[in-house]
Design a protein around this motif. Structure first.
Motif, PDB file in Angstrom:
ATOM      1  N   HIS A  59      74.334   0.739  57.015  1.00 51.87           N
ATOM      2  CA  HIS A  59      74.786   1.181  55.692  1.00 51.87           C
ATOM      3  C   HIS A  59      73.661   1.073  54.677  1.00 51.87           C
ATOM      4  N   GLU A 113      77.940   1.628  50.945  1.00 48.88           N
ATOM      5  CA  GLU A 113      78.799   0.584  50.396  1.00 48.88           C
ATOM      6  C   GLU A 113      78.520   0.479  48.903  1.00 48.88           C
ATOM      7  N   HIS A 142      70.295  -2.580  48.930  1.00 50.73           N
ATOM      8  CA  HIS A 142      69.677  -2.882  50.232  1.00 50.73           C
ATOM      9  C   HIS A 142      70.046  -1.822  51.254  1.00 50.73           C
ATOM     10  N   GLU A 197      68.761  -5.809  55.200  1.00 47.09           N
ATOM     11  CA  GLU A 197      69.747  -6.623  55.905  1.00 47.09           C
ATOM     12  C   GLU A 197      69.694  -6.215  57.373  1.00 47.09           C
TER      13      GLU A 197
HETATM   14 CO    CO Z   1      75.067  -4.919  53.363  1.00 49.34          CO
END
Ligand code: CO
Length: 135
Positions: free
Chosen positions: A7, A54, A79, A130
């Motif tokens: 994501h 997201e 991120h 991430e």
């Molecule tokens: Co994330």
């Protein structure tokens, strides 16, 4: 080592407005807002055919995205999340490469219930990364 893009996370000042933009202007499928109190965010998941976006908004007192929003009042990309098969092997490889894993360097449970770590943005072209371990 990294696999799929899991994501891209975007911090937004107004979750309903951002969800509306993705749904109406961009024609995407969006979820209802999902409060994730353990992570200090409320999230709207935007489903894409090959990945997810997201939309994040601070939740609670010590949200990890509160400072970001204070510094970027109209929101911004926060991120990117890449999938890895073995997060401990990934951490060892990255530390051997001189990259910094944030926090105590150990995986914690991420927003999807899977082990995650974050890498220092100064080590990766100014982008917070991430890594999420997927089965
Ligand atoms: Co994330």
């Amino acid at each position: 080592m990294i696999g799929r893009l899991n994501h891209v996370a975007i911090v937004v000042p107004d979750l309903a407005a951002a969800a509306g933009l993705y749904e109406e202007s961009l024609g995407a499928t969006v979820s209802d807002p999902v409060p994730l109190p353990d992570h200090g965010v409320t999230t709207v998941f935007v489903e894409l055919s090959n990945s997810k976006i997201e939309l994040l908004h601070p939740l609670g007192e010590n949200s990890p995205v509160a400072n970001f929003l204070a510094n970027n009042p109209s929101g911004g990309m926060h991120h990117v999340c890449y999938e890895v098969q073995d997060i401990h092997a990934a951490i060892e490889h990255l530390e051997n490469q001189g990259a910094r894993v944030l926090g105590d360097g150990k995986p914690r449970t991420g927003a999807h219930g899977l082990p995650v770590v974050f890498l220092h943005p100064k080590d990766f072209c100014g982008t917070l990364i991430e890594l999420e371990e997927v089965a």
